[in-house]
Design a protein around this motif. Sequence first.
Motif, PDB file in Angstrom:
ATOM      1  N   MET A 131     -43.235  -2.379 -51.487  1.00 28.78           N
ATOM      2  CA  MET A 131     -43.657  -2.392 -50.091  1.00 28.78           C
ATOM      3  C   MET A 131     -44.281  -3.725 -49.697  1.00 28.78           C
ATOM      4  O   MET A 131     -44.292  -4.088 -48.515  1.00 28.78           O
ATOM      5  CB  MET A 131     -44.628  -1.248 -49.819  1.00 28.78           C
ATOM      6  N   ALA A 132     -44.759  -4.465 -50.685  1.00 29.00           N
ATOM      7  CA  ALA A 132     -45.308  -5.787 -50.380  1.00 29.00           C
ATOM      8  C   ALA A 132     -44.219  -6.725 -49.865  1.00 29.00           C
ATOM      9  O   ALA A 132     -44.518  -7.725 -49.201  1.00 29.00           O
ATOM     10  CB  ALA A 132     -45.967  -6.374 -51.634  1.00 29.00           C
ATOM     11  N   ASP A 133     -42.961  -6.387 -50.158  1.00 33.36           N
ATOM     12  CA  ASP A 133     -41.848  -7.232 -49.713  1.00 33.36           C
ATOM     13  C   ASP A 133     -40.984  -6.544 -48.660  1.00 33.36           C
ATOM     14  O   ASP A 133     -39.971  -7.096 -48.231  1.00 33.36           O
ATOM     15  CB  ASP A 133     -40.971  -7.600 -50.928  1.00 33.36           C
ATOM     16  N   TYR A 134     -41.380  -5.356 -48.223  1.00 35.20           N
ATOM     17  CA  TYR A 134     -40.542  -4.599 -47.284  1.00 35.20           C
ATOM     18  C   TYR A 134     -40.369  -5.343 -45.964  1.00 35.20           C
ATOM     19  O   TYR A 134     -39.281  -5.344 -45.367  1.00 35.20           O
ATOM     20  CB  TYR A 134     -41.139  -3.205 -47.041  1.00 35.20           C
ATOM     21  N   GLY A 135     -41.429  -5.953 -45.504  1.00 31.88           N
ATOM     22  CA  GLY A 135     -41.338  -6.699 -44.252  1.00 31.88           C
ATOM     23  C   GLY A 135     -40.317  -7.813 -44.333  1.00 31.88           C
ATOM     24  O   GLY A 135     -39.582  -8.081 -43.377  1.00 31.88           O
TER      25      GLY A 135
END
Length: 244
Positions: free
Chosen positions: A97-101
């Motif tokens: 989720m830290a890279d979802y954006g």
Amino acid sequence: MTEGIEFDVESAEDPAERRDEVVARVTDHAGRIARELAVLQGGDYGQRAFTTDAGEWTLKYEAGAIQYLRFDPRSGEEVYVVSTKQPPEPEALARAMADYGAFVEAYNAYVASLAGVLDDVTVDFPTPVSTESVAAERDRVLDAIRELCDEMAAQLHRYDGTDYGTFAARVSGSRWELKREGDVASYLRVGGESGIYLLSQYGPPSAPDVRELVGDVPAFVEAYNDEVRELEAELSTVSVEVGD
């Protein structure tokens, strides 16, 4: 033995609930991306990968609905953020989720890159040539073959003495078969059961097939004529003597 031993066991309920909440929101959000991809790629089934600085995201959809969203980091194990099977581990989900954006930005950049891609595509196409005259010529040839085969059927009906029958001959290496009902041709087939029906109760054959086979029609008629002549010759030698 555990008598007298006391340990505090932390409940996994809170992190599991939080994990499920995050997965549900991602499923909804990424599901919208899946629907947009289905529209863009022109099919109900497919997948696409998007690369970020941290790794690669792969989104797969079926029938326009998301099937899975997988994150494959540059270091570490891949994680299925969304899956039809088991949910991800909370720690693995947090890393993804830290890279979802960045994944969403990669998708947006992909869509933006397609803007105007068809602007220079011309839709001034040449007019397709009508096949009306070709079909008319095919039908003219088939009408002549139909008339010929009906005459053969009538003659076969006359000497066979049965309401149903066939006449077959081999022409240019192919089996030609005329089937009749009474004195009318039911079909003319070339090449056996899986062959081409020059005449049938269904639709006509293609014009190329007619062009290829029409040249052998005279040979088929000659084969019929030869059989009739042979039969006539054989019968002419038969004598019936009646005693006194």
